[in-house]
Scaffold this active site. Structure first.
Site, PDB file in Angstrom:
ATOM      1  N   TYR A  49     -11.532   6.836  -5.818  1.00  0.00           N
ATOM      2  CA  TYR A  49     -11.181   5.716  -5.390  1.00  0.00           C
ATOM      3  C   TYR A  49     -11.548   4.398  -6.419  1.00  0.00           C
ATOM      4  O   TYR A  49     -12.808   4.154  -6.559  1.00  0.00           O
ATOM      5  CB  TYR A  49     -11.537   5.185  -4.070  1.00  0.00           C
ATOM      6  N   SER A 212      -4.205   7.809   6.214  1.00  0.00           N
ATOM      7  CA  SER A 212      -3.007   6.853   6.153  1.00  0.00           C
ATOM      8  C   SER A 212      -2.314   6.839   7.629  1.00  0.00           C
ATOM      9  O   SER A 212      -1.238   7.250   7.792  1.00  0.00           O
ATOM     10  CB  SER A 212      -1.961   7.368   5.058  1.00  0.00           C
ATOM     11  N   PRO A 213      -3.021   6.666   8.601  1.00  0.00           N
ATOM     12  CA  PRO A 213      -2.705   6.410  10.168  1.00  0.00           C
ATOM     13  C   PRO A 213      -1.245   5.403  10.386  1.00  0.00           C
ATOM     14  O   PRO A 213      -0.741   5.550  11.323  1.00  0.00           O
ATOM     15  CB  PRO A 213      -3.825   6.120  10.845  1.00  0.00           C
ATOM     16  N   GLY A 217       5.910   7.766   4.953  1.00  0.00           N
ATOM     17  CA  GLY A 217       6.196   8.259   3.648  1.00  0.00           C
ATOM     18  C   GLY A 217       4.827   8.503   2.929  1.00  0.00           C
ATOM     19  O   GLY A 217       3.671   8.653   3.491  1.00  0.00           O
ATOM     20  N   VAL A 222       3.669   0.221   5.683  1.00  0.00           N
ATOM     21  CA  VAL A 222       3.169   0.398   7.122  1.00  0.00           C
ATOM     22  C   VAL A 222       4.465   0.451   8.111  1.00  0.00           C
ATOM     23  O   VAL A 222       5.299  -0.489   7.764  1.00  0.00           O
ATOM     24  CB  VAL A 222       2.455  -0.935   7.669  1.00  0.00           C
ATOM     25  N   PHE A 223       4.487   1.339   9.005  1.00  0.00           N
ATOM     26  CA  PHE A 223       5.908   1.409   9.755  1.00  0.00           C
ATOM     27  C   PHE A 223       5.492   0.230  10.920  1.00  0.00           C
ATOM     28  O   PHE A 223       6.494   0.019  11.498  1.00  0.00           O
ATOM     29  CB  PHE A 223       5.906   2.684  10.546  1.00  0.00           C
TER      30      PHE A 223
END
Ligand code: NAP
Length: 302
Positions: A49, A212-213, A217, A222-223
């Site tokens: 990271y 990645s909650p 994709g 972000v949804f």
């Protein structure tokens, strides 16, 4: 909650540190110290990271000392090199030394193997884990992005229990759940992409850590609040309103409602959003609410 089959007590939401190199020193300090104040004391790192910068920024931001170290749980990952994955003993040992130096600590609570190395020699991994354990550098071990047979292969040689498997999982990336619901059907949803990793981890007391909650994709965005997911956002907002919580809280509550007792790894760098994520542990969705959100994301029941 307890991490896997270990005796390590951990918060149900882990704080991912992959993006903290986007913060300046003051913001990073406010973020990590705010997390500790909230009780979100489990921090997820990886040597890659920010090319190691995220671990250094973290140690500076939290003012690492032995008193601070005692209050937090540190997890990091190894095994990714530029252009290759590497689970060799030499690479694992050298990488952990680098991590300990950057985090300014003498031990990691948890070390994960980051992504499966096609050239893995499980006996070498076992030697590396034994050395790290006997040197007091790592207390617990786990994996990331591995399927059951890959874990079985490791477990044939590795003596230590694998306590966690960090996997991509969100409401919109829920293939490990949809495949289980659609067993034996012809459609795309029945495709088992991970060898029933969800049931395997439950059977073997391995904590799944969804990474990645909030993303759809592979880091596409972000949804939540996204025009691409109108029905999902409507369903999340409706259930969130019922509990008087935010949509952010609801996205984590949906993962926590699964009886596998997962530990989601959030990626926000905003103290306010982290507070909303942590609040999810207070919400317990009904079966109907959980399925309504599942279906609104386009997931299907046979
Ligand atoms: N094992 C693996 O292979 C693997 C792979 C990837 C990640 N990880 C781990 O998982 C952690 C999480 O990954 P991620 O950062 O992709 O996860 P994420 O929590 O799904 O995404 C976080 C990103 O979404 C943004 N965001 C926008 N609106 C948001 C909202 N309403 N709620 C929450 N976030 C919102 C955040 O911005 P703000 O900062 O502005 O809030 C941040 O940039 C990483 O830090 C890392 O520790 C592991």
């Amino acid at each position: 909650m307890t991490l896997g089959s270990s005796n390590l007590q951990v918060p149900v939401v882990a704080v991912g540190c992959m993006r903290i190199n986007s913060l300046d020193a003051g913001e990073a300090e406010r973020f990590v110290k705010g997390a500790v104040d909230l009780g979100a004391t489990f921090f997820d790192h990886a040597d890659v990271y920010g090319d190691g910068r995220c671990e250094e920024i973290f140690a500076d931001a939290i003012d690492m000392s032995s008193a601070v170290r005692d209050q937090i749980v540190l997890q990091s990952k190894v095994g990714i090199r530029p252009g290759a994955f590497d689970f060799s003993k030499k690479h694992i040992l050298a990488s952990v030394d680098g991590i300990l130096r950057r985090l300014r600590t003498e031990h990691l609570d948890v070390l994960l193997l980051h992504r499966p190395d096609a050239l893995v020699e499980p006996a070498e991994v076992a030697e590396a884990f034994d050395k790290l354990e006997s040197d007091g550098k790592v207390r617990h071990f786990g994996v990331s992005n591995q399927n059951p047979m890959q874990m079985e292969l490791l477990r044939r040689w590795v003596r230590q229990p694998l306590v966690a498997n960090q996997l991509q999982l969100s409401i919109t990336n829920a293939t490990m759940i949809t495949a289980g619901i659609n067993v034996n059907m012809l459609g795309e949803s029945s495709v088992d992409r991970d060898g029933s990793v969800l049931d395997y981890c439950r059977l073997n007391d391995i904590t799944i850590q969804p990474w990645s909650p909030f993303q759809y994709g592979f880091f596409e965005g972000v949804f939540l609040g996204n025009d691409k997911f109108p029905e999902l956002n409507k369903a999340i907002d409706e259930v969130a309103a019922r509990y008087d919580v935010s949509a952010t809280t609801m996205a984590i509550a949906w993962l926590l409602r699964h009886p596998a007792q997962m530990q989601p790894v959030t990626g926000t760098t905003k103290p306010e959003r982290l507070t909303e994520c942590v609040a999810a542990s207070e919400v317990h969705l009904t079966r109907e609410e959980w399925y309504a959100i599942y279906l609104a994301a386009g997931n299907i029941l046979p």
